[in-house]
Design a protein around this motif. Structure first.
Motif, PDB file in Angstrom:
ATOM      1  N   ASP A   1     -61.704-145.652 -27.113  1.00 27.61           N
ATOM      2  CA  ASP A   1     -61.390-144.945 -28.361  1.00 27.61           C
ATOM      3  C   ASP A   1     -61.318-143.442 -28.089  1.00 27.61           C
ATOM      4  O   ASP A   1     -62.272-142.861 -27.532  1.00 27.61           O
TER       5      ASP A   1
ATOM      6  N   ARG B   1     -64.214-154.099 -35.668  1.00 28.59           N
ATOM      7  CA  ARG B   1     -63.184-154.999 -35.131  1.00 28.59           C
ATOM      8  C   ARG B   1     -63.626-156.462 -35.161  1.00 28.59           C
ATOM      9  O   ARG B   1     -62.827-157.357 -35.440  1.00 28.59           O
TER      10      ARG B   1
ATOM     11  N   THR C   1     -63.653-142.314 -39.834  1.00 26.60           N
ATOM     12  CA  THR C   1     -62.751-143.194 -39.084  1.00 26.60           C
ATOM     13  C   THR C   1     -62.756-144.595 -39.671  1.00 26.60           C
ATOM     14  O   THR C   1     -61.705-145.238 -39.805  1.00 26.60           O
TER      15      THR C   1
ATOM     16  N   PHE D   1     -67.374-149.052 -34.085  1.00 24.05           N
ATOM     17  CA  PHE D   1     -65.973-149.474 -34.135  1.00 24.05           C
ATOM     18  C   PHE D   1     -65.830-150.922 -33.653  1.00 24.05           C
ATOM     19  O   PHE D   1     -64.968-151.665 -34.123  1.00 24.05           O
TER      20      PHE D   1
ATOM     21  N   LYS E   1     -59.484-146.423 -41.420  1.00 19.98           N
ATOM     22  CA  LYS E   1     -58.930-147.657 -40.869  1.00 19.98           C
ATOM     23  C   LYS E   1     -58.326-148.540 -41.972  1.00 19.98           C
ATOM     24  O   LYS E   1     -57.530-149.427 -41.684  1.00 19.98           O
TER      25      LYS E   1
END
Length: 414
Positions: A64, A117, A405, A113, A409
């Motif tokens: 990332d 996911r 972030t 993150f 998303k």
């Protein structure tokens, strides 16, 4: 039963890491040490989660760009500190702690993150929690600022205990929040949120009496007001915003007048050869930083740099320069500080950092994003100070970016 317990334990890590993450900003403005402790716990939970998922053969991405930008800063800080300590015998922590915080930020961002996911936690829950964390951070910090202003005549410092750093962190968070509101779907509370946060944040910034923040934060708010006007075309609302901003500035008129007069006088003093002021010493430090970079473009220890600066000022009849008081702290400019110590490689890492958080954001989204707004403010504050080596700011900025972030998303903000 043992398998069930093991699975429950594994799934507990995402909850612990995320719960820690959303608790940091609301607490850090009230009690910096508390926010710091939770930041470390968040990193420990995240590291444990990464290790567990590695052995579970889950795909973990370490590429990332935002996380890597934090990691690169950490590597530069720790690498230079090892060089200065073991090759030049410098004492003290140097940038070890700052480097450690950056690496922990990389671990937190990577795991959070990854959690997103893998859908360990519901996306709707994640987004709502992130927005709530930012909103709560604004409410707690602003309330604390008003309380300090009512009980003391000193500059507002919140729980960070440094007015300048308080101003930078508070400004970054509130500007990101305001930008988030501008990008949100239209609803009946949007204008109210924009108006309330803008006016309150402006007044709090004035209470910190930090000159760069007073200017930069105000200009940002004006820009965002014009952006809102271009969308709504509501002249009455924009007029109301303008009037309330003027009132907020008017209430702080004495502070603004004092800081402006001080700035003008300090500049005049410097023009007449006197740098024994806050602004004058900055001018001298910036000049010295550029000269030391020209002398050692690939970096040097702080002892080497400061010895050169001291010798130069002695040779030019400036033995009593106030710059000598501050050079053991930093040179009050992010790029000049990095150039004077870390050399070309440090400047390149810093440029990459701002490229990822500003240019890449603007290129992808084609508009000002919350992350870009906070990062531009950080860049501008770094023109008269050094913020990215501050251990408090590193934690708060990395958490802010992580929350934003996750929010970004989702294509639609709710």
């Amino acid at each position: 039963m043992s398998v069930l317990n093991r699975n429950n334990l594994i799934m507990l890590l995402p909850w612990l890491a995320f719960a820690s993450l959303i608790s940091i900003l609301p607490l850090a403005f009230l009690y910096e040490k508390g926010g710091r402790v939770i930041f470390y716990y968040c990193a420990y939970f995240s590291l444990a989660g990464l290790v567990v998922d590695f052995f579970r053969k889950k795909k973990i991405l370490l590429n990332d760009p935002k996380a890597l930008a934090m990691l690169m800063l950490g590597v530069i800080f720790i690498g230079w500190s090892l060089y200065a300590k073991y090759l030049h015998g410098e004492k003290g922590e140097l940038y070890f702690t700052a480097g450690k915080r950056c690496i922990l930020a990389f671990i937190i961002m990577t795991y959070i993150f990854h959690v997103y996911r893998e859908k360990y936690l519901g996306h709707y829950f994640l987004i709502k929690s992130c927005i709530s964390s930012l909103a709560l951070a604004f409410i707690t910090s602003s309330s604390f600022a008003f309380m300090q202003a009512l009980t003391s005549d000193e500059r507002v410092v919140l729980g960070i205990n440094r007015a300048t750093l308080t101003a930078y962190a508070y400004s970054a968070v509130t500007l990101a929040l305001i930008t988030l509101i501008l990008r949100a779907l239209e609803n009946k509370y949007k204008k109210f949120y924009f108006l309330s946060i803008s006016i309150i944040s402006l007044y709090v910034i004035m209470l910190t009496q930090t000159r760069s923040a007073m200017v930069i934060h105000t200009l940002f708010l004006l820009y965002m007001t014009f952006r809102l006007f271009s969308i709504t075309r509501n002249i009455k609302f924009i007029s109301l915003v303008a009037v309330l901003m003027l009132i907020a500035v008017g209430i702080s008129y004495k502070v603004i007048e004092t800081r402006f007069d001080t700035t003008v006088q300090e500049y005049r003093d410097y023009e007449h050869g006197n740098d024994k002021t806050s602004l004058g010493s900055r001018f001298t430090m910036w000049k010295m930083g550029v000269l030391t970079f020209e002398k050692s473009p690939f970096g040097q220890s702080q002892i080497e740099r400061n010895d050169y600066i001291t010798a130069y000022l002695d040779a030019h009849n400036q033995k009593d320069s106030w710059a000598l008081i501050y050079i053991n702290v930093h040179l009050h400019n992010e790029f000049i500080q990095y150039a004077s110590l870390f050399g070309v490689q440090g400047v390149l890492v810093l440029l990459y950092f701002f490229y990822i958080f500003i240019v890449a954001e603007l290129r992808v989204k084609r508009k000002l994003t919350p992350i870009a707004a906070a990062s531009i403010a950080t860049l501008l504050y770094g023109m008269t100070d050094v913020v990215l080596t501050s251990i408090e700011f590193i934690a708060m900025f990395s958490v802010l970016v992580t929350l934003l972030t996750l929010i970004e998303k989702n294509e639609k903000l709710r």
